[in-house]
Design an enzyme around this catalytic site. Structure first.
Site, PDB file in Angstrom:
ATOM      1  N   ASP A 216     -17.603 -10.842  -1.917  1.00 46.61           N
ATOM      2  CA  ASP A 216     -18.326 -10.054  -2.724  1.00 46.61           C
ATOM      3  C   ASP A 216     -17.681  -9.692  -4.067  1.00 46.61           C
ATOM      4  O   ASP A 216     -18.282  -9.518  -5.112  1.00 46.61           O
ATOM      5  CB  ASP A 216     -18.446  -8.668  -1.955  1.00 46.61           C
TER       6      ASP A 216
ATOM      7  N   LYS B 184       0.677  -1.141  -0.092  1.00 43.56           N
ATOM      8  CA  LYS B 184      -0.033  -0.017   0.010  1.00 43.56           C
ATOM      9  C   LYS B 184       0.708   1.380  -0.037  1.00 43.56           C
ATOM     10  O   LYS B 184       0.437   2.331  -0.252  1.00 43.56           O
ATOM     11  CB  LYS B 184      -0.816  -0.015   1.117  1.00 43.56           C
TER      12      LYS B 184
ATOM     13  N   GLU C  36      -9.916 -13.628  -2.576  1.00 39.73           N
ATOM     14  CA  GLU C  36     -10.562 -13.192  -1.379  1.00 39.73           C
ATOM     15  C   GLU C  36     -10.758 -14.073  -0.408  1.00 39.73           C
ATOM     16  O   GLU C  36     -10.887 -15.292  -0.425  1.00 39.73           O
ATOM     17  CB  GLU C  36     -11.544 -11.998  -1.897  1.00 39.73           C
TER      18      GLU C  36
ATOM     19  N   GLY D 216     -16.030 -13.530   2.696  1.00 38.00           N
ATOM     20  CA  GLY D 216     -16.368 -11.921   2.040  1.00 38.00           C
ATOM     21  C   GLY D 216     -16.320 -12.145   0.552  1.00 38.00           C
ATOM     22  O   GLY D 216     -15.268 -11.506   0.118  1.00 38.00           O
TER      23      GLY D 216
ATOM     24  N   SER E   8      -8.269   1.447   9.333  1.00 38.96           N
ATOM     25  CA  SER E   8      -7.683   0.900  10.623  1.00 38.96           C
ATOM     26  C   SER E   8      -6.310   0.206  10.179  1.00 38.96           C
ATOM     27  O   SER E   8      -5.784  -0.362  10.995  1.00 38.96           O
ATOM     28  CB  SER E   8      -8.687   0.171  11.240  1.00 38.96           C
TER      29      SER E   8
ATOM     30  N   SER F  25       1.364  -9.999  -0.107  1.00 35.96           N
ATOM     31  CA  SER F  25       0.978  -8.623  -0.008  1.00 35.96           C
ATOM     32  C   SER F  25       1.239  -7.769   1.212  1.00 35.96           C
ATOM     33  O   SER F  25       1.617  -6.602   0.960  1.00 35.96           O
ATOM     34  CB  SER F  25      -0.641  -8.324  -0.427  1.00 35.96           C
TER      35      SER F  25
HETATM   36  C1  LIG Z   1      -5.117  -3.488   1.367  1.00 32.35           C
HETATM   37  C2  LIG Z   1      -4.628  -5.052   1.441  1.00 32.35           C
HETATM   38  C3  LIG Z   1      -4.960  -5.900   0.529  1.00 32.35           C
HETATM   39  C4  LIG Z   1      -6.158  -5.770  -0.604  1.00 32.35           C
HETATM   40  O1  LIG Z   1      -5.782  -4.746  -1.308  1.00 32.35           O
HETATM   41  P1  LIG Z   1      -7.006  -3.902  -2.177  1.00 32.35           P
HETATM   42  O2  LIG Z   1      -6.268  -2.938  -3.005  1.00 32.35           O
HETATM   43  O3  LIG Z   1      -7.862  -3.485  -1.146  1.00 32.35           O
HETATM   44  O4  LIG Z   1      -7.806  -5.151  -3.111  1.00 32.35           O
HETATM   45  C5  LIG Z   1      -4.229  -7.088   0.526  1.00 32.35           C
HETATM   46  N1  LIG Z   1      -3.162  -7.424   1.340  1.00 32.35           N
HETATM   47  C6  LIG Z   1      -2.862  -6.510   2.222  1.00 32.35           C
HETATM   48  C7  LIG Z   1      -1.674  -7.016   3.019  1.00 32.35           C
HETATM   49  C8  LIG Z   1      -3.550  -5.379   2.275  1.00 32.35           C
HETATM   50  O5  LIG Z   1      -2.884  -4.241   3.134  1.00 32.35           O
END
Ligand SMILES: *Cc1c(COP(=O)(O)O)cnc(C)c1O
Length: 321
Positions: free
Chosen positions: A213, A56, A207, A211, A81, A307
């Protein structure tokens, strides 16, 4: 949604230039044991090793780097959060922009402390009685702040796509790529890159099973809204895809898959014991889905985006015990 509002691969290229020298170029890791278990050639993009512990930072920094002088002076507001809060707080500090982060009263103390530690002002709200988006919008209107949402924003999407760009540039084209899915910033950015750099690659968003969706939306052709799902994958507890992320996902992604909390715990254990890394539950979604698809992946070249790695150690120990 008009076509011209959607980000393109060229926006990801511009984002990559903007974040260079600020975001880490994270390593691509391999694991002999994972390759043996899945009978495939796996490449892990380790965004758990990104600054502030998740991809992010890429989208947050890219969005803030595009502010004009007036926006920089007035400041940024975000509601989150989790990892988006820290991404905006750190990016704002690096760029000298004042940041206000709207967080729930019951957010983990460590996350509030980390966000304050980056110099942001934290405004708390009661998640059961107050609407954080309204609070964010009110603050933006009152103080002239620019609101940066966690996923449904062209600059955020373009920034998130830079992780997959680095992956393809390092390992070449792939047969399969798996990315976690919350609101779709990561997946839509990844999709723009995949279609440009490895057009035949099968791309899957993953996902939490509780959830799904995104899966419902993808299969029905319209954005489906759900209640906040109960899952350990807190980075993907989103209620719906975005107006920008959904059309990109619909056009360029092959399918949306799901993984259960039990699968995520198994993968956290695997990554910790075999790859010596802490990856948060949400970060394990891609690996969990790849393992479940095992037969199809035999002999293939497969990318997996890990991620993020932000999970409190006591919580990590509790989940694994
Ligand atoms: C926010 C996040 C996601 C999901 O990312 P989106 O862009 O909302 O689909 C996946 N893994 C981590 C560690 C995140 O912080």
């Amino acid at each position: 949604m008009t076509e011209s509002m959607l980000p393109t691969y060229n926006d990801v290229v511009a984002a990559a230039e903007r974040i260079a020298g600020h975001a880490h170029h994270t390593p691509v890791l391999t694991s002999r044991i994972a390759n043996e278990q899945l009978g495939a050639e796996l490449y892990f993009k380790a965004e758990n090793l990104q600054r502030m512990g998740a991809f992010k930072f890429r989208g947050g920094f890219n969005a803030l780097a595009r502010f004009d002088a007036a926006q920089r002076k007035a400041g940024v507001v975000a509601f989150s959060s989790g990892n988006h809060a820290q991404a905006i707080a750190l990016s704002a500090r690096l760029l000298g922009i004042p940041a206000t982060i709207v967080m729930p009263l019951d957010a983990p103390a460590a996350k509030v402390a980390a966000t304050r530690g980056y110099g942001a002002t934290v405004v708390t709200y009661d998640r059961y009685t107050e609407d954080r988006e309204q609070i964010g919008r009110d603050l933006a209107a009152k103080h002239g702040l620019t609101l940066i949402p966690p996923y449904d924003h062209a600059d955020v999407i373009a920034g998130q796509g830079t992780a997959a760009k680095e992956l393809f540039e390092e390992v070449g084209e792939l047969d399969y790529l798996f990315a976690p899915l919350g609101g779709g910033g990561l997946l839509s950015g990844t999709a723009l890159v995949t279609r440009a750099l490895s057009p035949r690659c099968k791309l899957f968003g993953v996902e939490p099973e509780a959830g799904n969706d995104g899966q419902q939306s993808f299969r029905s052709g319209a954005i489906v809204h759900i209640d906040t799902p109960k899952t350990i994958a807190d980075g993907a507890q989103t209620q719906h895809l975005g107006k920008l992320t959904f059309p990109i996902i619909q056009r360029h992604v092959d399918d949306i898959l799901t993984a259960s909390d039990a699968q995520l715990i198994d993968e956290m254990r695997f990554v910790a014991s075999r790859m010596k890394m802490i990856v948060e539950p949400t970060g394990c979604l891609g690996l969990a889905a790849a393992r479940a698809m095992q037969d199809e992946l035999r002999g293939k070249k497969v990318g997996i985006i890990l991620s993020g790695g932000n999970v409190d150690l006591p919580r990590f120990a509790e989940l694994l015990s």
